[in-house]
Enzyme design. Structure first.
Site, PDB file in Angstrom:
ATOM      1  N   SER A 153      11.973  20.573  38.492  1.00 54.24           N
ATOM      2  CA  SER A 153      11.495  21.051  37.193  1.00 54.24           C
ATOM      3  C   SER A 153      10.217  20.280  36.891  1.00 54.24           C
ATOM      4  O   SER A 153       9.951  19.232  37.502  1.00 54.24           O
ATOM      5  CB  SER A 153      12.546  20.720  36.137  1.00 54.24           C
ATOM      6  OG  SER A 153      12.021  20.854  34.835  1.00 54.24           O
ATOM      7  N   TYR A 166      19.019  15.275  32.109  1.00 57.25           N
ATOM      8  CA  TYR A 166      18.315  16.319  32.864  1.00 57.25           C
ATOM      9  C   TYR A 166      17.046  15.746  33.501  1.00 57.25           C
ATOM     10  O   TYR A 166      16.784  15.945  34.694  1.00 57.25           O
ATOM     11  CB  TYR A 166      17.981  17.483  31.921  1.00 57.25           C
ATOM     12  CG  TYR A 166      17.424  18.714  32.596  1.00 57.25           C
ATOM     13  CD1 TYR A 166      18.268  19.654  33.178  1.00 57.25           C
ATOM     14  CD2 TYR A 166      16.047  18.958  32.621  1.00 57.25           C
ATOM     15  CE1 TYR A 166      17.759  20.803  33.786  1.00 57.25           C
ATOM     16  CE2 TYR A 166      15.532  20.097  33.219  1.00 57.25           C
ATOM     17  CZ  TYR A 166      16.387  21.023  33.798  1.00 57.25           C
ATOM     18  OH  TYR A 166      15.880  22.151  34.384  1.00 57.25           O
TER      19      TYR A 166
HETATM   20  P1  NAD Z   1      20.931  30.053  34.764  1.00 58.11           P
HETATM   21  O1  NAD Z   1      21.848  29.478  33.732  1.00 58.11           O
HETATM   22  O2  NAD Z   1      20.389  31.421  34.587  1.00 58.11           O
HETATM   23  O3  NAD Z   1      21.626  29.990  36.202  1.00 58.11           O
HETATM   24  C1  NAD Z   1      22.279  28.834  36.648  1.00 58.11           C
HETATM   25  C2  NAD Z   1      23.413  29.257  37.573  1.00 58.11           C
HETATM   26  O4  NAD Z   1      24.037  28.059  38.066  1.00 58.11           O
HETATM   27  C3  NAD Z   1      24.507  30.074  36.854  1.00 58.11           C
HETATM   28  O5  NAD Z   1      24.788  31.240  37.581  1.00 58.11           O
HETATM   29  C4  NAD Z   1      25.694  29.120  36.826  1.00 58.11           C
HETATM   30  O6  NAD Z   1      26.963  29.768  36.912  1.00 58.11           O
HETATM   31  C5  NAD Z   1      25.427  28.263  38.072  1.00 58.11           C
HETATM   32  N1  NAD Z   1      26.123  26.982  38.022  1.00 58.11           N
HETATM   33  C6  NAD Z   1      26.237  26.123  36.979  1.00 58.11           C
HETATM   34  N2  NAD Z   1      27.021  25.086  37.312  1.00 58.11           N
HETATM   35  C7  NAD Z   1      27.395  25.301  38.601  1.00 58.11           C
HETATM   36  C8  NAD Z   1      28.203  24.583  39.510  1.00 58.11           C
HETATM   37  N3  NAD Z   1      28.816  23.442  39.152  1.00 58.11           N
HETATM   38  N4  NAD Z   1      28.384  25.100  40.753  1.00 58.11           N
HETATM   39  C9  NAD Z   1      27.789  26.250  41.113  1.00 58.11           C
HETATM   40  N5  NAD Z   1      27.032  26.980  40.304  1.00 58.11           N
HETATM   41  C10 NAD Z   1      26.833  26.508  39.053  1.00 58.11           C
HETATM   42  O7  NAD Z   1      19.756  28.978  34.889  1.00 58.11           O
HETATM   43  P2  NAD Z   1      18.322  29.005  35.612  1.00 58.11           P
HETATM   44  O8  NAD Z   1      17.313  28.848  34.556  1.00 58.11           O
HETATM   45  O9  NAD Z   1      18.212  30.100  36.580  1.00 58.11           O
HETATM   46  O10 NAD Z   1      18.384  27.594  36.363  1.00 58.11           O
HETATM   47  C11 NAD Z   1      18.448  27.462  37.766  1.00 58.11           C
HETATM   48  C12 NAD Z   1      17.876  26.106  38.158  1.00 58.11           C
HETATM   49  O11 NAD Z   1      16.498  26.065  37.778  1.00 58.11           O
HETATM   50  C13 NAD Z   1      18.538  24.909  37.483  1.00 58.11           C
HETATM   51  O12 NAD Z   1      18.650  23.850  38.401  1.00 58.11           O
HETATM   52  C14 NAD Z   1      17.561  24.555  36.393  1.00 58.11           C
HETATM   53  O13 NAD Z   1      17.653  23.205  36.018  1.00 58.11           O
HETATM   54  C15 NAD Z   1      16.255  24.869  37.081  1.00 58.11           C
HETATM   55  N6  NAD Z   1      15.113  25.064  36.185  1.00 58.11           N
HETATM   56  C16 NAD Z   1      15.121  26.081  35.273  1.00 58.11           C
HETATM   57  C17 NAD Z   1      14.023  26.233  34.450  1.00 58.11           C
HETATM   58  C18 NAD Z   1      13.960  27.329  33.422  1.00 58.11           C
HETATM   59  O14 NAD Z   1      13.050  27.275  32.581  1.00 58.11           O
HETATM   60  N7  NAD Z   1      14.847  28.328  33.434  1.00 58.11           N
HETATM   61  C19 NAD Z   1      12.923  25.369  34.552  1.00 58.11           C
HETATM   62  C20 NAD Z   1      12.968  24.359  35.491  1.00 58.11           C
HETATM   63  C21 NAD Z   1      14.059  24.218  36.306  1.00 58.11           C
END
Ligand code: NAD
Length: 271
Positions: A153, A166
């Site tokens: 991130s 985080y």
């Molecule tokens: P999201 O909530 O849409 O998807 C996350 C997925 O992870 C979900 O399907 C959830 O069921 C799954 N998950 C959660 N805990 C889990 C576990 N213990 N085992 C297996 N699966 C699990 O979120 P997203 O925004 O797509 O995030 C995905 C990644 O991207 C994360 O690591 C997040 O920190 C990172 N990220 C997101 C953003 C953003 O702005 N959306 C920015 C930077 C980084």
């Protein structure tokens, strides 16, 4: 790179390779899994609930690639090792891992419970370790090596209020990726981090009202003056932006690109 490798990198094909994406039933992971399917990879969709993983796997299978939907809680050593064993049996060794599963919990540090601190670190750091260890084992045994991609991130580089575990976890993944890049090189294993800015996935949609309440400002102000304040153009990053970055790392044909982190954030953070 040789001429042949340059050609391979411009077509960005993943044909014949097996990719496992965690947290692939939603958001960034789902789009990455779809784009990998478009590039010809066999795709393993791993997520908490079997039904969610299977539904995404079934959608991707319509592209004509092999898919597998598996329930895998990335915080469980047993679940991760069993899941990778199932993949090995049904599709062969994993060539590409995207360690993407993640959660967000926001609160000021003085109010952060130890339970929530540990819960968040478990998903991001234990999950990153367990899935990359399982992938490295298969990549060494197959003799083919492979590509490991961690979902970092901008918070791998910068801090924000309310996000102590985080920011800690996302910084930590950079260290893990660099160690794997050094240890993996002899086995043709690459390891990199993608660092997105804010992307409107369910994870972020949930934070908007939470941050508005914690900071005592409107939801519109959270978007404009917190989330996108330091971007060059006030724009959200998209799931497609991140999926293309993941495809580049996955398809890269040499150890030239390893131990790196790529920030995709509309200039929020500049290296
Ligand atoms: P999201 O909530 O849409 O998807 C996350 C997925 O992870 C979900 O399907 C959830 O069921 C799954 N998950 C959660 N805990 C889990 C576990 N213990 N085992 C297996 N699966 C699990 O979120 P997203 O925004 O797509 O995030 C995905 C990644 O991207 C994360 O690591 C997040 O920190 C990172 N990220 C997101 C953003 C953003 O702005 N959306 C920015 C930077 C980084």
């Amino acid at each position: 790179m040789s001429d042949q490798q340059v050609q391979a990198s411009t077509t960005l094909s993943l044909k014949g390779r097996t990719a496992l994406v965690t947290g692939a039933a939603s958001g960034l992971g789902k789009r990455i899994a779809e784009v990998f399917g478009d590039a010809g990879a066999n795709v393993v969709v791993a997520d908490l609930r079997q039904a969610d993983a299977q539904a995404t796997a079934d959608e991707i299978a319509r592209k004509g690639v092999k898919t597998l939907g598996i329930a895998m809680d990335v915080t469980s050593e047993q679940a991760v090792d069993d899941g990778f064993a199932q993949v090995q049996k049904q599709l062969g060794a994993v060539d590409i891992l995207v360690s993407n599963a993640g959660i967000q919990i926001v609160a000021p540090i003085q109010d952060f419970t130890f339970a929530n601190w540990k819960k968040l670190l478990a998903v991001h750091l234990d999950g990153g370790f367990l899935t990359s260890r399982a992938a490295v084992r298969q990549m060494i045994a197959s003799g083919r090596g492979g590509s490991i991609i961690f979902m970092g991130s901008v918070h791998s580089k910068e801090a924000s209020k309310l996000k102590s575990p985080y920011v800690t976890a996302k910084h930590g993944l950079e260290g893990l990726a660099k160690v794997i890049a050094k240890e993996g090189a002899a086995h043709n294993i690459r390891s990199n981090v993608i660092c997105p800015g804010f992307v409107r996935t369910p994870l972020v949609e949930k934070q908007i009202p939470e941050q508005a309440q914690e900071l005592g400002i409107s939801e519109a102000d959270v978007i404009k003056n917190v989330m996108l304040k330091d971007t060059v153009d006030g724009e959200f990053t998209t799931v497609d932006d991140i999926a293309q970055a993941a495809l580049t790392f996955a398809a890269w044909p040499s150890n030239a690109l390893t131990g790196q982190s790529l920030v995709v954030s509309h200039g929020w953070f500049m290296q």
